[in-house]
Design a protein around this motif. Structure first.
Motif, mmCIF file in Angstrom:
data_model
loop_
_atom_site.group_PDB
_atom_site.id
_atom_site.type_symbol
_atom_site.label_atom_id
_atom_site.label_comp_id
_atom_site.label_asym_id
_atom_site.label_seq_id
_atom_site.Cartn_x
_atom_site.Cartn_y
_atom_site.Cartn_z
ATOM 1 N N UNK A 199 1.014 -1.170 0.047
ATOM 2 C CA UNK A 199 -0.059 0.036 -0.123
ATOM 3 C C UNK A 199 0.904 1.315 0.023
ATOM 4 N N UNK A 200 0.472 2.233 -0.729
ATOM 5 C CA UNK A 200 1.207 3.602 -1.001
ATOM 6 C C UNK A 200 -0.080 4.521 -0.514
ATOM 7 N N UNK A 201 0.228 5.487 0.420
ATOM 8 C CA UNK A 201 -0.555 6.550 0.766
ATOM 9 C C UNK A 201 0.178 7.926 0.400
ATOM 10 N N UNK A 202 -0.707 8.743 0.200
ATOM 11 C CA UNK A 202 -0.575 10.081 0.085
ATOM 12 C C UNK A 202 -1.573 11.097 0.661
ATOM 13 N N UNK A 203 -1.053 12.036 1.452
ATOM 14 C CA UNK A 203 -2.057 12.843 2.423
ATOM 15 C C UNK A 203 -1.796 14.326 2.302
ATOM 16 N N UNK A 204 -2.747 15.224 2.284
ATOM 17 C CA UNK A 204 -2.685 16.580 2.270
ATOM 18 C C UNK A 204 -3.603 16.789 3.570
ATOM 19 N N UNK A 205 -3.025 17.574 4.532
ATOM 20 C CA UNK A 205 -3.795 18.233 5.694
ATOM 21 C C UNK A 205 -4.307 19.444 5.642
ATOM 22 N N UNK A 206 -5.389 19.704 6.174
ATOM 23 C CA UNK A 206 -5.664 21.303 6.309
ATOM 24 C C UNK A 206 -6.010 21.290 7.765
ATOM 25 N N UNK A 207 -5.257 21.809 8.328
ATOM 26 C CA UNK A 207 -5.050 21.878 10.057
ATOM 27 C C UNK A 207 -5.144 20.263 10.668
ATOM 28 N N UNK A 208 -6.192 20.095 11.313
ATOM 29 C CA UNK A 208 -6.365 18.676 11.822
ATOM 30 C C UNK A 208 -7.255 17.983 10.967
ATOM 31 N N UNK A 277 -2.480 -0.854 4.735
ATOM 32 C CA UNK A 277 -3.192 0.349 4.425
ATOM 33 C C UNK A 277 -3.248 1.187 5.899
ATOM 34 N N UNK A 278 -3.615 0.446 6.812
ATOM 35 C CA UNK A 278 -3.616 1.360 8.062
ATOM 36 C C UNK A 278 -2.248 1.900 8.473
ATOM 37 N N UNK A 279 -1.036 1.097 8.257
ATOM 38 C CA UNK A 279 0.227 1.473 8.410
ATOM 39 C C UNK A 279 0.599 2.673 7.675
ATOM 40 N N UNK A 280 0.291 2.428 6.382
ATOM 41 C CA UNK A 280 0.970 3.505 5.480
ATOM 42 C C UNK A 280 -0.300 4.777 5.688
#
Lengths: 290, 161
Positions: A199-208, A277-280
């Motif tokens: 699994x490969x993940x990519x995340x962008x945050x907006x504050x929390x 998925x959980x870890x990534x």
């Protein structure tokens, strides 16, 4: 363990290569790094009548930063060149993180980025990366050029939209939004071996809260899988441990189709998907917060 | 039958001009056409690493390259390393650490180590283990090989001083 005879052409320019591919039609096959094709030919699982070897087409080997903070990668760029590239590390740390997991150094010294994309092995890292990063594939032929999104490129195991006269010449990676967090997790039986699940993940945050998220799986379906549940559930939400666990569980049960083989059962692989998925996702969120 | 192709390949410093079938594997060119049988062929599909040679300074598997792809290249095989009288420091280290038993896989390990230590002169045990992840040894196990890679690094560093 010896390949069947074939005609061999080694063009020295892109123009010449496209010409040859058009001439040969269905009897022609592109030879890039050859690290998947040649073993298949040694086994005679593949018996192309003619090979068009791109190794002398030096104009197809480059890593060029683009104006939007992305990269244009020439199809013949060696995996090891990408692995060692400072600009790749800076702009796409996820690529640098994934590369050492691809087979072994001897293979990465010859294998190419574009070759892996065009080969479309459902257990391969680079097609999955191209999906995660929303790559644009530049396809050229005598008839003209066209661009295809990674999402529309992979049709099935070892099958893509490429026609016999087509050549994938460049993979264009759009720049990442500043603050993007990424993470790669795989399980394989030994270092450099095929992943049983990844699994490969990519995340962008907006504050929390999560602003954008992408999770790609591979080795658990006929093509790399761009999952839907993480976007549906996590965008606009706080990515709590419980929320991530629920997403991972859903993805494992509903968004992959792993097979059973000598290395593991479908049920085992589904469980790996849940855990990976959980870890990534958890790590990508942590990295996005920094 | 496909036409033969002319190739010019430098192997261990000697330029060879030969005509070869396109399907001739580089490993077979090295062993059969040139008679350099130090390069071993194990699995012949790119898994075991026994056939590792250097191509323009980089470790590659010669059984999954066609000879025609090496046209113009500079190839180094295990024969380039040392002689019976004067072994290469990596060979000395393998001998001293008993890093081989039957020796079939050894040429591949040696050539992999040549490239690796050229770029990473002082590896930890963990790094040495990663460096050889593309080579199989089916008899001695890997502990002594890891130690040999590290000892070779020390020998080569001492050599340079």
């Amino acid at each position: 363990m010896k390949p069947a005879p074939f005609d061999y052409f080694a063009p020295t320019s892109l123009e010449e290569a496209l010409e040859k591919l058009t001439d040969l039609g269905y009897s022609g096959k592109v030879l890039a790094g050859g690290q998947s094709l040649i073993p298949a030919m040694n086994f005679r699982m593949a018996r192309p009548a003619a090979l068009v070897d791109l190794n002398k087409v030096t104009e197809l080997s480059y890593i060029k930063p683009t104006q939007d903070g992305g990269l244009a990668i020439g199809t013949m760029t060696r995996d090891s060149a990408i692995e060692d590239s400072e600009v790749v590390k800076r702009l796409f740390p996820i690529i640098a993180e994934v590369m050492p997991n691809i087979a072994h150094k001897q293979i990465r010294n010859r294998g190419t980025f574009g070759g892996a994309v065009a080969h479309a092995d459902p257990a391969a890292q680079i097609p999955a990366l191209s999906l995660l990063l929303d790559a644009k594939m530049k396809i050229q032929s005598k008839k003209g050029d066209r661009w295809v999104d990674a999402q529309d490129f992979f049709m099935g195991p070892f099958m893509t939209v490429l026609e016999p006269e087509d050549l994938l010449t460049e993979v264009l990676l759009p720049g990442l939004v500043p603050g993007t967090g990424t993470s790669y997790k795989q399980i394989s039986r030994q270092r450099g071996g095929y992943a049983q699940a990844a699994a490969i993940s990519k995340v962008v945050m907006d504050g929390i809260k999560v602003k954008d998220v992408r999770v790609v799986l591979f080795s658990v379906a006929e093509t790399p899988v761009l999952t839907k549940e993480p976007v549906r559930v996590l965008v606009g939400q706080v990515p709590t441990t419980e929320a991530i666990e629920a997403v991972a569980e859903y993805v494992a049960q509903n968004e992959c189709d792993p097979g059973t083989d000598i290395h593991g059962t479908a049920e085992y692989r589904r469980n790996l998907v849940r855990v990976l998925v959980r870890r990534s996702l958890t790590e990508a969120v942590e990295r996005a917060r920094k | 039958m496909a036409d033969k192709m002319k190739v010019k390949i430098t192997v261990n410093g000697t330029l060879y001009e030969r005509e070869v079938e396109p399907r001739l594997l580089l490993s077979d060119f090295i062993r059969h056409d040139l008679g350099l049988t130090g390069t071993h062929v194990g699995c012949e599909h790119g898994l075991c690493g026994a056939c590792t040679v250097l191509m323009n300074g980089e470790a590659v598997r010669s059984c999954i390259l066609f000879t025609v792809m090496a046209d113009g290249a500079d190839i180094k095989t295990v024969e380039s390393l040392g002689t019976m009288e004067k072994m290469h420091p990596i060979q000395e280290a393998f001998q001293e650490k008993h890093a081989l038993q039957c020796g079939f896989c050894t040429p591949g390990f040696l050539m992999t180590t040549v490239e690796y230590l050229g770029k990473n002169p002082n590896p930890t045990a963990e790094e040495a283990r990663e460096a050889i992840d593309g080579n199989f040894c089916r008899c001695t196990g890997y502990e002594n090989i890891v130690e040999a890679v590290q000892l070779a690094a020390k020998k080569m560093a001492a050599h340079e001083q």
